[in-house]
Design a protein around this motif. Structure first.
Motif, PDB file in Angstrom:
ATOM      1  N   MET A 166      60.391  33.645  83.739  1.00 45.98           N
ATOM      2  CA  MET A 166      61.826  33.616  83.487  1.00 45.98           C
ATOM      3  C   MET A 166      62.291  32.181  83.293  1.00 45.98           C
ATOM      4  SD  MET A 166      65.073  32.989  85.142  1.00 45.98           S
ATOM      5  CE  MET A 166      64.645  32.816  86.844  1.00 45.98           C
ATOM      6  N   VAL A 167      63.133  31.986  82.292  1.00 53.10           N
ATOM      7  CA  VAL A 167      63.872  30.742  82.129  1.00 53.10           C
ATOM      8  C   VAL A 167      65.315  31.184  81.920  1.00 53.10           C
ATOM      9  CG1 VAL A 167      64.243  28.644  80.781  1.00 53.10           C
ATOM     10  CG2 VAL A 167      61.918  29.525  81.082  1.00 53.10           C
ATOM     11  N   ALA A 168      66.176  30.873  82.869  1.00 49.89           N
ATOM     12  CA  ALA A 168      67.576  31.287  82.778  1.00 49.89           C
ATOM     13  C   ALA A 168      68.197  30.743  81.500  1.00 49.89           C
ATOM     14  CB  ALA A 168      68.347  30.803  84.001  1.00 49.89           C
ATOM     15  N   GLY A 169      69.079  31.506  80.915  1.00 49.50           N
ATOM     16  CA  GLY A 169      69.783  31.058  79.717  1.00 49.50           C
ATOM     17  C   GLY A 169      70.529  29.756  79.935  1.00 49.50           C
ATOM     18  N   THR A 170      70.945  29.524  81.167  1.00 53.14           N
ATOM     19  CA  THR A 170      71.633  28.286  81.527  1.00 53.14           C
ATOM     20  C   THR A 170      70.666  27.199  81.983  1.00 53.14           C
ATOM     21  OG1 THR A 170      71.982  29.215  83.711  1.00 53.14           O
ATOM     22  CG2 THR A 170      73.807  29.410  82.149  1.00 53.14           C
ATOM     23  N   LYS A 171      69.373  27.491  81.930  1.00 57.95           N
ATOM     24  CA  LYS A 171      68.269  26.557  82.187  1.00 57.95           C
ATOM     25  C   LYS A 171      68.222  26.003  83.603  1.00 57.95           C
ATOM     26  CE  LYS A 171      68.730  25.185  77.407  1.00 57.95           C
ATOM     27  NZ  LYS A 171      69.231  24.121  76.562  1.00 57.95           N
ATOM     28  N   HIS A 172      69.036  26.520  84.503  1.00 62.39           N
ATOM     29  CA  HIS A 172      69.083  26.011  85.877  1.00 62.39           C
ATOM     30  C   HIS A 172      68.034  26.654  86.784  1.00 62.39           C
ATOM     31  CE1 HIS A 172      71.054  29.801  86.605  1.00 62.39           C
ATOM     32  NE2 HIS A 172      70.941  29.571  87.904  1.00 62.39           N
ATOM     33  N   ALA A 173      67.337  27.671  86.281  1.00 66.76           N
ATOM     34  CA  ALA A 173      66.360  28.376  87.114  1.00 66.76           C
ATOM     35  C   ALA A 173      65.162  28.804  86.269  1.00 66.76           C
ATOM     36  CB  ALA A 173      67.006  29.597  87.767  1.00 66.76           C
ATOM     37  N   ILE A 174      63.972  28.679  86.880  1.00 68.00           N
ATOM     38  CA  ILE A 174      62.715  29.027  86.209  1.00 68.00           C
ATOM     39  C   ILE A 174      61.883  29.858  87.179  1.00 68.00           C
ATOM     40  CG2 ILE A 174      60.565  28.093  85.223  1.00 68.00           C
ATOM     41  CD1 ILE A 174      62.257  25.499  84.607  1.00 68.00           C
ATOM     42  N   GLY A 175      61.335  30.961  86.706  1.00 66.74           N
ATOM     43  CA  GLY A 175      60.460  31.796  87.519  1.00 66.74           C
ATOM     44  C   GLY A 175      59.017  31.606  87.086  1.00 66.74           C
ATOM     45  N   ILE A 176      58.114  31.522  88.064  1.00 66.55           N
ATOM     46  CA  ILE A 176      56.685  31.343  87.778  1.00 66.55           C
ATOM     47  C   ILE A 176      55.896  32.307  88.673  1.00 66.55           C
ATOM     48  CG2 ILE A 176      54.725  29.741  87.743  1.00 66.55           C
ATOM     49  CD1 ILE A 176      56.838  27.449  87.510  1.00 66.55           C
ATOM     50  N   LEU A 227      52.127  35.549  94.179  1.00 66.34           N
ATOM     51  CA  LEU A 227      53.438  35.064  94.600  1.00 66.34           C
ATOM     52  C   LEU A 227      54.323  34.752  93.399  1.00 66.34           C
ATOM     53  CD1 LEU A 227      52.535  32.700  97.573  1.00 66.34           C
ATOM     54  CD2 LEU A 227      53.424  35.038  97.667  1.00 66.34           C
ATOM     55  N   ASP A 228      55.602  35.068  93.549  1.00 70.32           N
ATOM     56  CA  ASP A 228      56.604  34.726  92.542  1.00 70.32           C
ATOM     57  C   ASP A 228      57.431  33.569  93.076  1.00 70.32           C
ATOM     58  OD1 ASP A 228      55.938  36.728  90.654  1.00 70.32           O
ATOM     59  OD2 ASP A 228      56.987  38.222  91.874  1.00 70.32           O
ATOM     60  N   ILE A 229      57.514  32.522  92.268  1.00 73.25           N
ATOM     61  CA  ILE A 229      58.202  31.290  92.665  1.00 73.25           C
ATOM     62  C   ILE A 229      59.443  31.108  91.806  1.00 73.25           C
ATOM     63  CG2 ILE A 229      57.995  28.770  92.876  1.00 73.25           C
ATOM     64  CD1 ILE A 229      56.115  30.373  94.770  1.00 73.25           C
ATOM     65  N   LEU A 230      60.551  30.780  92.460  1.00 73.72           N
ATOM     66  CA  LEU A 230      61.780  30.435  91.767  1.00 73.72           C
ATOM     67  C   LEU A 230      61.996  28.935  91.925  1.00 73.72           C
ATOM     68  CD1 LEU A 230      64.479  31.179  90.336  1.00 73.72           C
ATOM     69  CD2 LEU A 230      65.463  31.397  92.641  1.00 73.72           C
ATOM     70  N   LEU A 231      62.107  28.243  90.805  1.00 67.65           N
ATOM     71  CA  LEU A 231      62.477  26.832  90.789  1.00 67.65           C
ATOM     72  C   LEU A 231      63.947  26.785  90.413  1.00 67.65           C
ATOM     73  CD1 LEU A 231      61.846  23.797  90.854  1.00 67.65           C
ATOM     74  CD2 LEU A 231      61.053  24.002  88.485  1.00 67.65           C
ATOM     75  N   HIS A 232      64.791  26.392  91.363  1.00 67.72           N
ATOM     76  CA  HIS A 232      66.240  26.397  91.144  1.00 67.72           C
ATOM     77  C   HIS A 232      66.738  24.957  91.126  1.00 67.72           C
ATOM     78  CE1 HIS A 232      70.495  27.323  91.666  1.00 67.72           C
ATOM     79  NE2 HIS A 232      70.175  28.560  91.295  1.00 67.72           N
ATOM     80  N   LEU A 233      67.356  24.550  90.023  1.00 69.56           N
ATOM     81  CA  LEU A 233      67.745  23.162  89.782  1.00 69.56           C
ATOM     82  C   LEU A 233      69.229  22.945  90.071  1.00 69.56           C
ATOM     83  CD1 LEU A 233      65.844  22.831  86.379  1.00 69.56           C
ATOM     84  CD2 LEU A 233      65.008  22.240  88.666  1.00 69.56           C
TER      85      LEU A 233
END
Length: 170
Positions: A70-80, A86-92
């Protein structure tokens, strides 16, 4: 010559399959989730993990090896999704969803395979701060039912430096 590239590709796949480390996504200081200024993260409603309070660097790197889901449309969050399940959320940043993507230049897309420490993009810290938002970056394990242990270490980190490790339930 072609066997050299095949060997290199196999090496990258093996790294992704065996890397259970968590890395700092940006240069900064470790912050426990409990100290993040947002109850969604501090109360671990999204999952467990850690935060980094950025210092000067704006370079964002992958905190884990895996596939971008996932790459949020607003680019503030990425899922890996990690190979271990494990599912990782990178939240900027905090509430940076309200900025419509303007402070982020993200150069990966859904379906990409990333290595830990791989460059993902740039985060404009001055623009975020100037708009009145916090620049804290969170790394969250979102599927807690799979997580066995998560260990992290306090300190200051360069982007791509090891912060901790995870293990999954068998």
């Amino acid at each position: 010559m072609f066997s050299f590239f095949k060997k290199q590709e196999n090496s990258q796949i093996q790294e992704i399959l065996t890397d259970n480390n968590l890395y700092s996504p940006i240069q900064g200081d470790f912050l426990s989730l409990e100290k993040v200024n947002d109850p969604v993260f501090s109360e671990k409603a999204m999952g467990d993990g850690f935060a980094i309070q950025p210092t000067e660097d704006q370079l964002i790197v992958s905190p884990v090896a895996g596939e971008v889901t996932m790459v949020a449309g607003t680019k503030h969050a990425i899922g890996i999704h990690m190979a271990n399940g494990l599912d990782i959320l990178l939240h900027l940043g905090l509430d940076t969803v309200n900025m419509g993507g303007s402070p982020f230049n993200i150069n990966i897309k859904v379906g990409d395979t990333v290595s830990a420490g791989q460059h993902l993009g740039i985060m404009n810290l001055e623009e975020i701060s100037g708009a009145g938002y916090e620049t804290t970056v969170m790394v969250i394990v979102t599927n807690m039912d799979v997580l066995e242990t998560l260990t992290t270490n306090d300190g200051s980190y360069q982007a791509g430096e090891k912060v901790g490790t995870v293990t999954v339930k068998q």
